[in-house]
Enzyme design. Structure first.
Site, mmCIF file in Angstrom:
data_model
loop_
_atom_site.group_PDB
_atom_site.id
_atom_site.type_symbol
_atom_site.label_atom_id
_atom_site.label_comp_id
_atom_site.label_asym_id
_atom_site.label_seq_id
_atom_site.Cartn_x
_atom_site.Cartn_y
_atom_site.Cartn_z
ATOM 1 N N THR A 1 32.954 49.045 44.619
ATOM 2 C CA THR A 1 32.146 49.313 43.435
ATOM 3 C C THR A 1 30.767 49.859 43.792
ATOM 4 O OG1 THR A 1 31.002 48.176 41.629
ATOM 5 C CG2 THR A 1 31.522 46.844 43.514
ATOM 6 N N ASP A 2 30.171 50.574 42.846
ATOM 7 C CA ASP A 2 28.794 51.056 43.058
ATOM 8 C C ASP A 2 27.781 49.906 42.988
ATOM 9 O OD1 ASP A 2 28.902 50.552 40.317
ATOM 10 O OD2 ASP A 2 28.223 52.548 39.706
ATOM 11 N N GLU A 3 28.207 48.747 42.465
ATOM 12 C CA GLU A 3 27.254 47.638 42.302
ATOM 13 C C GLU A 3 26.734 47.106 43.641
ATOM 14 O OE1 GLU A 3 28.122 44.674 39.416
ATOM 15 O OE2 GLU A 3 29.082 46.083 38.065
ATOM 16 N N TYR B 1 29.168 38.622 42.007
ATOM 17 C CA TYR B 1 30.281 39.592 42.101
ATOM 18 C C TYR B 1 29.954 40.675 43.125
ATOM 19 C CZ TYR B 1 32.896 43.847 41.007
ATOM 20 O OH TYR B 1 33.645 45.005 41.120
ATOM 21 N N SER B 2 28.795 41.327 42.962
ATOM 22 C CA SER B 2 28.529 42.469 43.857
ATOM 23 C C SER B 2 28.293 42.000 45.285
ATOM 24 C CB SER B 2 27.385 43.332 43.339
ATOM 25 O OG SER B 2 26.238 42.579 43.095
ATOM 26 N N LEU C 1 48.610 37.357 39.276
ATOM 27 C CA LEU C 1 48.599 37.183 37.820
ATOM 28 C C LEU C 1 47.596 36.116 37.385
ATOM 29 C CD1 LEU C 1 52.398 37.542 36.898
ATOM 30 C CD2 LEU C 1 50.635 39.303 36.991
ATOM 31 N N LYS D 1 31.713 41.657 46.732
ATOM 32 C CA LYS D 1 32.310 42.970 47.032
ATOM 33 C C LYS D 1 31.612 43.594 48.250
ATOM 34 C CE LYS D 1 35.120 44.983 45.088
ATOM 35 N NZ LYS D 1 36.611 44.986 45.176
HETATM 36 P P1 NAD Z 1 40.921 43.443 36.913
HETATM 37 O O1 NAD Z 1 40.148 42.184 36.830
HETATM 38 O O2 NAD Z 1 41.362 44.125 35.668
HETATM 39 O O3 NAD Z 1 42.242 43.216 37.787
HETATM 40 C C1 NAD Z 1 42.248 42.446 38.954
HETATM 41 C C2 NAD Z 1 43.703 42.177 39.329
HETATM 42 O O4 NAD Z 1 43.702 41.446 40.561
HETATM 43 C C3 NAD Z 1 44.453 41.319 38.310
HETATM 44 O O5 NAD Z 1 45.741 41.837 38.101
HETATM 45 C C4 NAD Z 1 44.534 39.950 38.967
HETATM 46 O O6 NAD Z 1 45.661 39.198 38.581
HETATM 47 C C5 NAD Z 1 44.581 40.333 40.433
HETATM 48 N N1 NAD Z 1 44.085 39.256 41.305
HETATM 49 C C6 NAD Z 1 42.945 38.541 41.164
HETATM 50 N N2 NAD Z 1 42.854 37.616 42.141
HETATM 51 C C7 NAD Z 1 43.955 37.766 42.917
HETATM 52 C C8 NAD Z 1 44.436 37.120 44.079
HETATM 53 N N3 NAD Z 1 43.758 36.112 44.651
HETATM 54 N N4 NAD Z 1 45.602 37.541 44.641
HETATM 55 C C9 NAD Z 1 46.297 38.554 44.077
HETATM 56 N N5 NAD Z 1 45.900 39.190 42.950
HETATM 57 C C10 NAD Z 1 44.752 38.809 42.386
HETATM 58 O O7 NAD Z 1 40.048 44.405 37.826
HETATM 59 P P2 NAD Z 1 39.837 45.981 37.723
HETATM 60 O O8 NAD Z 1 38.762 46.267 36.764
HETATM 61 O O9 NAD Z 1 41.165 46.626 37.596
HETATM 62 O O10 NAD Z 1 39.254 46.253 39.187
HETATM 63 C C11 NAD Z 1 40.130 46.501 40.291
HETATM 64 C C12 NAD Z 1 39.303 46.728 41.542
HETATM 65 O O11 NAD Z 1 38.424 47.832 41.341
HETATM 66 C C13 NAD Z 1 38.400 45.549 41.913
HETATM 67 O O12 NAD Z 1 38.415 45.424 43.321
HETATM 68 C C14 NAD Z 1 37.028 45.958 41.405
HETATM 69 O O13 NAD Z 1 36.014 45.361 42.197
HETATM 70 C C15 NAD Z 1 37.075 47.445 41.600
HETATM 71 N N6 NAD Z 1 36.235 48.253 40.683
HETATM 72 C C16 NAD Z 1 36.305 48.068 39.329
HETATM 73 C C17 NAD Z 1 35.560 48.891 38.484
HETATM 74 C C18 NAD Z 1 35.628 48.749 36.978
HETATM 75 O O14 NAD Z 1 34.865 49.420 36.274
HETATM 76 N N7 NAD Z 1 36.507 47.958 36.423
HETATM 77 C C19 NAD Z 1 34.740 49.874 39.020
HETATM 78 C C20 NAD Z 1 34.679 50.010 40.409
HETATM 79 C C21 NAD Z 1 35.445 49.209 41.239
HETATM 80 O O1 DAU Z 2 29.876 49.588 38.151
HETATM 81 C C1 DAU Z 2 31.175 49.187 38.438
HETATM 82 C C2 DAU Z 2 31.442 47.818 37.849
HETATM 83 O O2 DAU Z 2 31.552 48.007 36.438
HETATM 84 C C3 DAU Z 2 32.691 47.157 38.402
HETATM 85 O O3 DAU Z 2 32.522 46.924 39.780
HETATM 86 C C4 DAU Z 2 32.982 45.835 37.677
HETATM 87 O O4 DAU Z 2 34.190 45.297 38.132
HETATM 88 C C5 DAU Z 2 33.076 46.139 36.184
HETATM 89 O O5 DAU Z 2 33.270 44.930 35.479
HETATM 90 C C6 DAU Z 2 31.821 46.847 35.681
HETATM 91 O O6 DAU Z 2 30.681 45.950 35.719
HETATM 92 P P1 DAU Z 2 29.574 45.925 34.540
HETATM 93 O O7 DAU Z 2 28.913 44.626 34.578
HETATM 94 O O8 DAU Z 2 28.746 47.155 34.577
HETATM 95 O O9 DAU Z 2 30.571 46.071 33.252
HETATM 96 P P2 DAU Z 2 30.609 45.318 31.833
HETATM 97 O O10 DAU Z 2 31.615 46.020 31.000
HETATM 98 O O11 DAU Z 2 30.714 43.848 31.994
HETATM 99 O O12 DAU Z 2 29.161 45.638 31.247
HETATM 100 C C7 DAU Z 2 28.715 46.973 31.064
HETATM 101 C C8 DAU Z 2 27.303 46.906 30.534
HETATM 102 O O13 DAU Z 2 27.329 46.397 29.187
HETATM 103 C C9 DAU Z 2 26.389 45.967 31.311
HETATM 104 O O14 DAU Z 2 25.083 46.525 31.354
HETATM 105 C C10 DAU Z 2 26.373 44.681 30.478
HETATM 106 C C11 DAU Z 2 26.560 45.192 29.054
HETATM 107 N N1 DAU Z 2 27.286 44.308 28.130
HETATM 108 C C12 DAU Z 2 28.496 43.801 28.518
HETATM 109 C C13 DAU Z 2 29.224 42.964 27.696
HETATM 110 C C14 DAU Z 2 30.536 42.398 28.132
HETATM 111 C C15 DAU Z 2 26.777 44.024 26.864
HETATM 112 O O15 DAU Z 2 25.676 44.520 26.500
HETATM 113 N N2 DAU Z 2 27.494 43.206 26.027
HETATM 114 C C16 DAU Z 2 28.693 42.654 26.397
HETATM 115 O O16 DAU Z 2 29.292 41.886 25.583
#
Ligand code: NAD
Ligand code: DAU
Length: 358
Positions: free
Chosen positions: A136-138, A162-163, A37, A166
């Site tokens: 992630t694709d990143e 971040y990437s 959390l 990961k």
């Molecule tokens: P999020 O930030 O919404 O959720 C992360 C969760 O992990 C939260 O509930 C947080 O409390 C928990 N957490 C963080 N640190 C922790 C710790 N040390 N111990 C236990 N719990 C912990 O993330 P999300 O967007 O749901 O992403 C989930 C996973 O999917 C991540 O591994 C992310 O890299 C991957 N991912 C996300 C996206 C995207 O677009 N959001 C895309 C591809 C992959």
């Molecule tokens: O590709 C998968 C990834 O997608 C995941 O691994 C990450 O956890 C997830 O956060 C996401 O990363 P991005 O950096 O692509 O997502 P974000 O929503 O932060 O940004 C999407 C795009 O929009 C990026 O090019 C940055 C831009 N952006 C983002 C924010 C927050 C803006 O232009 N303005 C903004 O305020």
């Protein structure tokens, strides 16, 4: 009955996955949700599942070896689905250390504890135990505007803290598979959107700001491209990979749905205007005049695009939600959950928002 240990199940994708799994399997599975959390974890995301007898929430940090060892000792875990991570690129640029701690060290703890619980004296593993690492694709880096796709064979080239964290965690999972024959899979997914997404990410941030008549911050020239996937399609892909995929394989998950950021912002404005009732006074201020180009993200990756050929051909998974429909469903969800938004944007997030966009 299979027992799932889901890490990060109070976050965006993890909570959607838990809802999806209970809709699909009902009482025939058991889920333990382990989450620390952090600011991104929210138990409100799990309303409706908390009262189930086959669901348990355990507040624990994945870096806490003792706590994770105890969970494995007290439960016969069949499946680990590892979501827990620090997930926001902008935060990783401001404060990389916590990303290394949670994403790398936390994954090491999860792998080590699962290996210790599942390994037999001869070095093989108990039958039908599986670990899925959600990535992630990143990790593949940045593509040129007209420069191809990410395949499972694309070399890793992460460019943000971040990437990089990961990618390191993926490498650890690969090392466990190669060294110990540890039963795992990795999925590398593109950008998700949908219900319960924390409004630091582009789509919920734009929806929330537009509804409040606030500026819509677009980084750089707004032409960076992301490949968007509705979160429920991702949840389904994870389940299909774990049940039908070949062990030790990586699967890319993506929507074949590339969009420039500016297109997304304009589409949200248009959809909000379509969906709000004629007499809703917010309609008047939701126009493209709110769009504000701001300083670019440092090292901003230009384009991501997944080739989801392998998961389609081997497993039969395909994205089901068209983007227009997914955006409407997402906006509808935010309309219906104004209190959720108010709760998550108070406190710490408000501080972060002011520092980030000041
Ligand atoms: P999020 O930030 O919404 O959720 C992360 C969760 O992990 C939260 O509930 C947080 O409390 C928990 N957490 C963080 N640190 C922790 C710790 N040390 N111990 C236990 N719990 C912990 O993330 P999300 O967007 O749901 O992403 C989930 C996973 O999917 C991540 O591994 C992310 O890299 C991957 N991912 C996300 C996206 C995207 O677009 N959001 C895309 C591809 C992959
Ligand atoms: O590709 C998968 C990834 O997608 C995941 O691994 C990450 O956890 C997830 O956060 C996401 O990363 P991005 O950096 O692509 O997502 P974000 O929503 O932060 O940004 C999407 C795009 O929009 C990026 O090019 C940055 C831009 N952006 C983002 C924010 C927050 C803006 O232009 N303005 C903004 O305020």
């Amino acid at each position: 009955m299979k027992t799932y240990l889901v890490t990060g199940g109070a976050g965006f994708i993890g909570s959607n996955y838990i809802h999806y799994m209970f809709r699909k399997y009902g009482d025939s599975i058991r889920i333990l949700n382990v989450d620390a959390l952090t600011y991104a974890g929210n138990l409100e995301n799990l309303k409706g599942v908390e009262e189930r007898e086959n669901y348990t929430f355990i507040r624990a940090d994945i870096c806490d070896k003792e706590a994770i060892t105890k969970i494995f000792a007290e439960n016969d875990i069949d499946r680990v689905v590892h979501f827990a991570a620090e997930s926001h690129v902008d935060r990783s640029i401001r404060n990389p250390e916590v990303f290394v701690q949670t994403n790398v060290m936390g994954t090491a703890v999860m792998l080590n504890c699962a290996k210790a619980a599942w390994e037999l004296p001869d070095g093989s593993f108990k039958e039908d135990k599986k670990f899925l690492h959600v990535s992630t694709d990143e990790v593949y880096g940045s593509l040129e505007e007209d420069g191809g796709y990410f395949y499972e064979t694309t070399p890793y080239a992460p460019r943000s803290p971040y990437s990089a964290s990961k990618a390191s965690s993926d490498m650890l999972v690969k090392a466990y598979m190669d060294t110990y024959h540890f039963p795992a899979n990795i999925t590398n997914c593109s950008n998700n959107y949908g219900p319960y997404q924390f409004p630091e990410k582009l789509i919920p941030l734009i929806i929330n700001n537009a509804l409040q008549g606030k500026k819509l911050p677009v980084y750089g020239d707004g032409k960076n491209v992301r490949d968007w996937l509705y979160v429920e399609d991702h949840a389904k892909a994870i389940d299909m990979v774990q049940e039908k995929g070949r062990l030790f394989e990586t699967y890319n998950v993506g929507g074949h749905n590339e969009k420039q950021n500016i297109e997304i912002v304009k589409m949200i404005i248009e959809t909000l205007r379509e969906m709000l009732p004629e007499n809703d006074e917010r309609r008047a201020h939701i126009t493209e005049d709110l769009i504000t180009y701001v300083e670019d993200r440092k090292g901003h990756d230009r384009r991501y695009a997944i080739a989801p050929d392998k998961i389609r051909q081997e497993i039969g998974w395909e994205p089901e939600t068209m983007f227009k429909e997914g955006i409407r469903r997402t906006i509808e969800w935010y309309f219906d959950h104004e209190d959720w938004m108010k709760n998550v944007t108070s406190g710490d997030y408000q501080k972060y928002y002011e520092e980030m966009y000041s």
